[in-house]
Structures are given as structure tokens and as C-alpha cells.
Scaffold this motif. Structure first.
Motif, PDB file in Angstrom:
ATOM      1  N   GLN A 142       0.834  -1.200   0.000  1.00 11.41           N
ATOM      2  CA  GLN A 142       0.000   0.000   0.000  1.00 11.41           C
ATOM      3  C   GLN A 142       0.869   1.250   0.000  1.00 11.41           C
ATOM      4  O   GLN A 142       1.796   1.373   0.787  1.00 11.41           O
ATOM      5  N   LEU A 143       0.538   2.188  -0.895  1.00  8.10           N
ATOM      6  CA  LEU A 143       1.207   3.487  -0.931  1.00  8.10           C
ATOM      7  C   LEU A 143       0.404   4.536  -0.177  1.00  8.10           C
ATOM      8  O   LEU A 143       0.965   5.360   0.538  1.00  8.10           O
ATOM      9  N   PHE A 144      -0.927   4.512  -0.336  1.00  5.57           N
ATOM     10  CA  PHE A 144      -1.817   5.439   0.341  1.00  5.57           C
ATOM     11  C   PHE A 144      -3.108   4.718   0.707  1.00  5.57           C
ATOM     12  O   PHE A 144      -3.633   3.934  -0.090  1.00  5.57           O
ATOM     13  N   GLY A 145      -3.618   4.986   1.881  1.00  6.16           N
ATOM     14  CA  GLY A 145      -4.908   4.475   2.303  1.00  6.16           C
ATOM     15  C   GLY A 145      -5.912   5.600   2.423  1.00  6.16           C
ATOM     16  O   GLY A 145      -5.554   6.782   2.474  1.00  6.16           O
ATOM     17  N   GLY A 146      -7.184   5.267   2.457  1.00  5.17           N
ATOM     18  CA  GLY A 146      -8.223   6.275   2.595  1.00  5.17           C
ATOM     19  C   GLY A 146      -8.310   7.233   1.433  1.00  5.17           C
ATOM     20  O   GLY A 146      -8.671   8.401   1.599  1.00  5.17           O
ATOM     21  N   VAL A 147      -8.006   6.764   0.223  1.00  8.82           N
ATOM     22  CA  VAL A 147      -8.032   7.609  -0.973  1.00  8.82           C
ATOM     23  C   VAL A 147      -9.439   7.571  -1.573  1.00  8.82           C
ATOM     24  O   VAL A 147      -9.940   6.501  -1.937  1.00  8.82           O
ATOM     25  N   ASP A 148     -10.080   8.736  -1.682  1.00  9.26           N
ATOM     26  CA  ASP A 148     -11.444   8.787  -2.218  1.00  9.26           C
ATOM     27  C   ASP A 148     -11.520   8.282  -3.656  1.00  9.26           C
ATOM     28  O   ASP A 148     -12.550   7.751  -4.075  1.00  9.26           O
ATOM     29  N   ALA A 149     -10.452   8.467  -4.416  1.00  7.60           N
ATOM     30  CA  ALA A 149     -10.459   8.127  -5.842  1.00  7.60           C
ATOM     31  C   ALA A 149      -9.914   6.730  -6.127  1.00  7.60           C
ATOM     32  O   ALA A 149      -9.559   6.434  -7.269  1.00  7.60           O
ATOM     33  N   ALA A 150      -9.870   5.857  -5.132  1.00  8.35           N
ATOM     34  CA  ALA A 150      -9.226   4.544  -5.297  1.00  8.35           C
ATOM     35  C   ALA A 150     -10.178   3.504  -5.856  1.00  8.35           C
ATOM     36  O   ALA A 150     -10.390   2.436  -5.285  1.00  8.35           O
TER      37      ALA A 150
END
Length: 359
Positions: free
Chosen positions: A244-252
Motif C-alpha cells: 500500500q502506498l496510500f490508504g483512505g483515498v477517495d479516488a481509489a
């Protein structure tokens, strides 16, 4: 009430859209400042900034360097008739227009369902469609006839991604584990049964995927439900391990590689994000309130179409700036483009109609 093809106006979304806490980090801002821009892009940014200082955002000029035209192929997520369609489009002089819709294929043609779609990487006279079940479907663009792959057994096939090998396609759920890969070598149809890959967490808890996109041989993933908010990172397509690079991303949710900028574009919820894989940072983000974005297609010339499940289609021309949230970009929301709109087919690179055919 908005009519189809209404010109909504020049993009003026805040750099910290609703639902994105605190906007960009200092690291993201530094990453963006270091990106290289052409003299044209720098000049366009300077003109737009000058207009802002002189008369406010509304007076900044629309900047676009290239016109565009082609066919947009798309799916709907429900219905018992046609589920795959196309419409010709033209973007000229800052005006986006569409021709008449043409039904391509549907349930009466043998299609079990329709979600993700792309062109057969071995023969662009055919589309590959995610059947919303345990099958890939290969659709003859001319006749509409659909042929199902052998069952995946355990994997549901919704979103699709063309593998860099030029002969196979990946399918994933919303989200799902395992994911599946189908072989199309030879250009005559499916070769054997799809193979499965179990997704395993690299310590980040991500064990199911929604979307895949490639930068060279590196596979990037999104993992989210239909709402769009979730995880973004890389996945080893041999072992299934995620990072994981980023969590909680709206655009994922939806994800694609944009050859115009060399960046990845993510869409989900009402948000669109632009990720620089070299700097490892998000360099642009914008929020288009009231939409439920699913998938997008970039034409490789600085134009992006984003499909929203609420029947709208968002278009943005960033050809003069290279940044999706730059002042001066042209954008428009085509309200009521298609009821139950789901996904759009790639307009550039692997999986598009213009892709090179492997020898």
C-alpha cells in the motif's frame, strides 16, 4: 435543469476538495514543483495567473493545445437489452459534441452482463468485456456476437486491464480475491481457461483488488467498494503481494496510465487524482460534487473522459497545462449522457482501438 452537452464552464475546483483533509502535504507540493514543464505549459500557467490577479478566477482564459475526435465505447451496469455502446465525439475550439449512440452488444447477443471493457490486445476488431460474473466476454464489434470465456471458478470479472505482454487481460471484482488472467494469444479468441492469482497482504491488510494499471512492468492497484474510497499501491502479479502506498483515498476505484503526462489517474466517489509514479506523490486532485465516478479514459493528447454511475460524463482538457487541477483547463459535465453508465474503454495505449498489434 442541465441539458446534455451543457457547457458547465472553466474548471475552478479548490485544490483541497471536499473530503480531502488538509489538501496536499508539503511533500506532494514539493513533488509537483519539481516536475518538468514545457515552455508552452509554463506560458499557459503564467497567462492564467495573470488573468486571476487582474479579474479573478472567472476571467482566466481557457487553455487548450489540441482538438480531438474519435469513438467513445462504454457500458451500462444494468438492463436486459444492449449493454455495450459507442458514440462518436468531437472536441473542437473548446466545444465538446457527440453523435448518435450505436448499440454494440447486449444480453440477446450472448452477453451475460457488462462492466469493464477494452479492445482485445491481439485483435482490435473485438472487445473484451467484464461480465459481472465468472466470465470474460469477447464481443465482435461489427456483429455484436459475444462469446464467453471458460469460467474463472472463483473470481468475479468486473474491471479489466491489458497486461504489458500484449496477449492477455486481467479481470478483477469490486473488490475481489482472487483476480483472474485470460490468454488471447493468436487473435482468434480465448486460449484455455483463465488463471487465478490470490492476493495477499504485504502487512497493510489489502487482500482484494478493484483496478489495475501498469507503468512499464510495475502494476499499480486500487482496492475499494462501489463508493470509491480505499487503498492505492503496487501489487506483485507473480506472488500476489500488495504494497500500500496510500490508504483512505477517495479516488481509489478506477485507475489508468496517462501517456500524455506519464502519470496515473485515479477516479472514485466524486474525486479525480493524478499521481506521479516517479516522484511518488499525488500532484493534482479535483472534486466534481454530485458524481459517483467509476472508470475513465485518456486519449494520450491531454483529454480525459470520466464515467459516473449517476448517468453523467465528465470531460476535461488539460492539454495546455498537464495538470488536472490547473487554472485554465476546460471542463464540462454532460448531464444524462447515459442511464446506468458504468465504464469507458481506453482511448490510448494497451486495450485501446489504436494499440499496436503484437507480432
Amino acid at each position: 435543469m442541465r441539458a446534455p452537452n451543457d457547457f458547465i464552464g472553466m474548471l475552478g475546483f479548490p485544490s483541497s476538495p471536499a473530503g480531502v483533509d488538509g489538501g496536499r502535504s508539503a511533500q506532494e507540493e514539493n513533488g509537483k514543483m519539481k516536475r518538468q514543464r514545457s515552455l508552452l505549459q509554463m506560458a499557459a500557467a503564467g497567462v492564467a495567473m495573470g488573468a486571476m490577479l487582474a479579474g479573478g478566477l472567472a476571467s482566466a482564459p481557457i487553455v487548450h493545445a489540441d482538438d480531438a475526435n474519435g469513438d467513445l465505447f462504454y457500458t451500462t451496469f444494468s438492463g436486459g437489452g444492449d449493454r455495450v455502446f459507442k458514440r462518436p465525439y468531437t472536441f473542437t475550439g473548446g466545444v465538446l459534441s457527440f453523435g448518435a449512440e450505436v448499440g454494440i452488444s447486449g444480453v440477446p447477443d450472448g452477453l451475460g452482463g457488462a462492466d469493464g471493457l477494452l479492445f482485445d490486445p491481439t485483435n482490435p476488431n473485438f472487445l473484451i468485456v467484464g461480465g459481472q460474473n465468472d466470465h470474460f466476454y469477447r464481443v465482435d464489434v461489427a456483429s455484436g456476437a459475444a462469446v464467453a470465456s471458460p469460467s474463472t471458478g472463483a473470481a468475479s470479472i468486473f474491471h479489466l486491464a491489458a497486461d504489458p505482454d500484449g496477449t492477455s487481460v486481467w479481470g478483477s471484482g469490486i473488490p475481489d480475491d482472487p483476480i483472474a488472467k485470460v490468454n488471447l494469444a493468436g487473435g482468434a479468441g480465448f486460449v484455455g481457461a483463465p488463471s487465478l492469482l490470490t492476493i495477499t497482504s504485504g502487512g497493510d491488510g489489502v487482500e482484494s483488488l478493484t483496478g489495475l494499471a501498469f507503468v512499464g512492468s510495475t502494476a499499480y492497484y486500487t482496492s475499494s467498494g462501489a463508493g470509491g474510497t480505499g487503498s492505492f499501491g503496487t501489487v506483485n502479479l507473480v506472488t500476489g503481494d500488495t504494497t500500500q502506498l496510500f490508504g483512505g483515498v477517495d479516488a481509489a476505484h478506477g485507475i489508468l496510465f496517462d501517456p500524455f503526462t506519464g502519470d496515473l489517474i485515479l477516479v472514485g466517489d466524486s474525486e479525480i487524482r493524478q499521481y506521479d509514479p516517479v516522484g511518488g506523490v499525488f500532484v493534482a486532485e479535483l472534486d466534481v460534487a454530485g458524481n459517483q465516478f467509476d472508470q475513465a479514459a485518456a486519449d494520450g493528447k491531454g483529454h480525459l473522459f470520466v464515467a459516473s454511475n449517476d448517468s453523467d460524463l465528465f470531460f476535461i482538457d488539460y492539454s495546455g497545462t498537464s495538470d488536472l487541477d490547473a487554472v485554465g483547463n476546460f471542463s464540462t459535465l454532460v448531464s444524462g449522457f447515459k442511464a446506468d453508465l458504468d465504464d469507458v474503454a481506453p482511448l490510448s495505449g494497451p486495450g485501446s482501438q489504436e494499440q499496436p498489434i503484437p507480432e
